[in-house]
Design a protein around this motif. Structure first.
Motif, PDB file in Angstrom:
ATOM      1  N   VAL B  47     -27.902 -28.127 -30.106  1.00  0.00           N
ATOM      2  CA  VAL B  47     -27.097 -27.532 -31.196  1.00  0.00           C
ATOM      3  C   VAL B  47     -27.666 -27.917 -32.549  1.00  0.00           C
ATOM      4  CG1 VAL B  47     -24.834 -27.670 -32.294  1.00  0.00           C
ATOM      5  CG2 VAL B  47     -24.990 -27.368 -29.826  1.00  0.00           C
ATOM      6  N   LEU B  51     -29.045 -25.451 -35.525  1.00  0.00           N
ATOM      7  CA  LEU B  51     -28.489 -25.489 -36.891  1.00  0.00           C
ATOM      8  C   LEU B  51     -29.594 -25.643 -37.930  1.00  0.00           C
ATOM      9  CD1 LEU B  51     -25.259 -27.678 -36.619  1.00  0.00           C
ATOM     10  CD2 LEU B  51     -25.441 -25.309 -37.424  1.00  0.00           C
ATOM     11  N   ALA B  54     -31.261 -22.431 -38.452  1.00  0.00           N
ATOM     12  CA  ALA B  54     -30.403 -21.516 -39.208  1.00  0.00           C
ATOM     13  C   ALA B  54     -30.388 -21.882 -40.680  1.00  0.00           C
ATOM     14  CB  ALA B  54     -28.991 -21.550 -38.627  1.00  0.00           C
ATOM     15  N   LEU B  55     -30.345 -23.182 -40.948  1.00  0.00           N
ATOM     16  CA  LEU B  55     -30.262 -23.628 -42.344  1.00  0.00           C
ATOM     17  C   LEU B  55     -31.551 -23.350 -43.104  1.00  0.00           C
ATOM     18  CD1 LEU B  55     -28.315 -26.981 -41.992  1.00  0.00           C
ATOM     19  CD2 LEU B  55     -27.642 -25.017 -43.358  1.00  0.00           C
TER      20      LEU B  55
END
Lengths: 204, 317
Positions: B47, B51, B54-55
């Motif tokens: 996860v 993230l 994505a960031l």
């Protein structure tokens, strides 16, 4: 001259990023300082610093010393697992532990400590009691520890409470009286009667 | 310091005892959570990676870092299990059938318990962690009795073999400590109510050599020891090893084997006054029945003596 909205936004974003970087640097330094000690080392030092205070506190809130020990063990175990191991460092550890103890106590117990008999209040005998207990305690030096413990267990709960509070926790009569919500004279009288009973029991 | 204060410090909120208890509870907690922890680690890592991707792919501003980050350590279950045995001061083997190994620290507090055979796995002994060795032994015997591994309802004696081993070979006080451990165990089991009247406990002092030999053969220490008793006959001559292992119940049915056990071990019996009275009553009943049967036999014998051998006038006019 009109303000360029895109330029303003860029400046805001820049300052915001700068603030975030400062904040991040601060937290890294702070955590580094707090976690310089290993979790086990931190827990050991907290345990030794707070043990007596917490034990004393829980003792007077529990029906018996063995149940008080269970509560204290549970509090320290939870403190290690959910606070120390997760790198949390409360500022006032003693207060934190006492709060944890209160949760544990309210969860488990509704029974209060047995109070001293009201017959002991204002008997007017306080002035007949010795100034200190050194001489009386020396009487027990000739006995084995286990023998003494068995004799203490034969006392009533109220007598055990004052003996443990006075001898084990080294509290003064005023402090014990506050915890037991009794008069200081009653506590003192109960203590010396318990010592005498103990001496008579062992002297048989 | 007054002796009374020393006594109270030993027995009430003993700081060292409490520390041991907390250490064992945390050790048990680590063992219980270590297996699912590995799966949690991978999920967390996966996860987190998603993230980060994505960031970095977006222009969204980061949230402030959390002050108290969760530092998840990943202790391997096997390492913790080995650690408990590696740090143990002594081991107590309890063989009934079922068989258990109980590992204790220098203060006699249980830090690990192990089921050694399939029957033992049917009894839950995980809650023995943190208990004293005496309480742990009593609990095992009680649970074995409830599960009918020990039959307290019959008159036959059931034996429990308790073998102690000091695991710290360099300890200069090992022998004295093993004696002390044995004495404490015997005293606790001899307390009133600790044992049923037909349950007997044979406490044996064993050695590391025996333990390693038993581990090598993958059998419980107590069974290894009683097997060794059968490998020498009553004249001291070695008996051929047929490669089979004998159960405790079968071993004690052999009078010679039982005699050897009594020579080697110290036997602890029930000290229960109520049970003793019941046992005495049963014994008296058996004696009465025996006497009545003997009296009846004697009477029959007498009757046969007075009867005429041949025919009489009445029977043969």
């Amino acid at each position: 001259m009109p303000i360029n909205p895109h330029g303003l936004m860029t400046v805001r974003v820049f300052y915001y990023i700068l603030a975030l970087l400062y904040w991040h640097a601060f937290t890294v330094i702070y955590n580094g300082l707090m976690n310089a000690q290993s979790p086990e080392g931190y827990f050991e030092s907290i345990y030794h610093e707070t043990f007596k205070r917490l034990s004393q506190y829980v003792y007077f809130k529990s029906p018996s010393y063995s149940e008080a020990e269970d509560v204290v063990a549970a509090v320290y175990t939870d403190f290690y697992r959910y606070i120390v191991k997760k790198d949390k460092r409360p500022l006032n550890v003693t207060a934190y532990l006492i709060r944890m103890a209160n949760h544990e106590l309210s969860r488990l117990y509704s029974a209060k400590k047995q109070e001293l008999s009201l017959d002991d209040e204002d008997t007017g005998l306080a002035h007949t009691l010795p100034a200190d207990d050194k001489d009386l305690l020396q009487v027990f030096d000739q006995f084995e520890k286990d023998e003494l413990w068995q004799a203490v267990m034969r006392l009533s709960q109220a007598e055990q409470d004052v003996i443990i509070a006075k001898v084990r926790f080294e509290m003064n009569f005023r402090e014990i009286a506050v915890q037991l919500r009794q008069g200081e004279s009653a506590v003192k009288l109960r203590y010396y009667r318990a010592l005498k009973k103990l001496a008579d029991d062992l002297g048989k | 310091m007054p002796q009374l204060k020393r006594s109270l410090e030993d027995h009430v909120f003993n700081q060292q005892t409490m520390a041991d208890r907390i250490r064992v509870a945390n050790l048990q907690h680590e063992v219980e959570r270590s297996a699912p922890m590995n799966k949690k680690w991978f999920w967390t890592a996966g996860v987190a990676a998603a993230l980060v991707v994505a960031l970095t792919a977006s222009l969204t501003l980061m949230a402030p870092p959390v002050l108290n980050k969760s530092a998840e350590s990943v202790p391997a279950a096997t390492n913790l299990a080995v650690d408990a045995e590696a740090t143990a001061y002594a081991m107590i083997s309890v063989d009934i059938n079922p068989s258990f190994e109980v590992y204790v620290d220098e203060h006699g507090i249980v830090i690990k318990s192990k089921a050694k055979n399939d029957d033992a796995k049917t009894l839950d002994v995980q809650d023995l962690l943190g208990k004293t060795q005496e309480d742990a032994l009593k609990a095992i015997i009680e649970r074995a009795t409830e599960a009918k591994f020990i039959d307290a309802s019959d008159d036959l004696d059931d034996y429990v073999i308790v073998s102690t081993v000091i695991l710290k070979k360099d300890d200069p006080d090992a022998e004295a400590n093993q004696e002390s451990m044995g004495a404490k165990i015997k005293a606790a089991l001899a307390e009133e109510g600790a044992l049923d009247d037909t349950t007997k406990v044979a406490v044996i002092k064993s050695t590391l050599r025996d333990k390693f030999a038993a581990d090598e053969k993958a059998i419980p220490l107590g069974l290894y020891i009683i097997k060794g008793m059968l490998q020498v006959d009553s004249d001291g001559n070695p008996v051929e090893d047929d490669g089979t292992w004998i159960k405790v119940a079968d071993f004690v049915r052999n009078p010679d084997a039982l005699a050897k056990l009594k020579e080697r071990a110290e036997i602890v019996e029930s000290n229960n006054e109520i049970n003793k009275e019941a046992q005495a009553d049963r014994q008296a009943e058996r004696e009465q029945t025996k006497d009545a049967a003997a009296a009846a036999r004697d009477a029959a014998k007498e009757a046969r003596k007075t009867e005429p051998i041949g025919p009489t006038e009445a029977t043969n006019p």
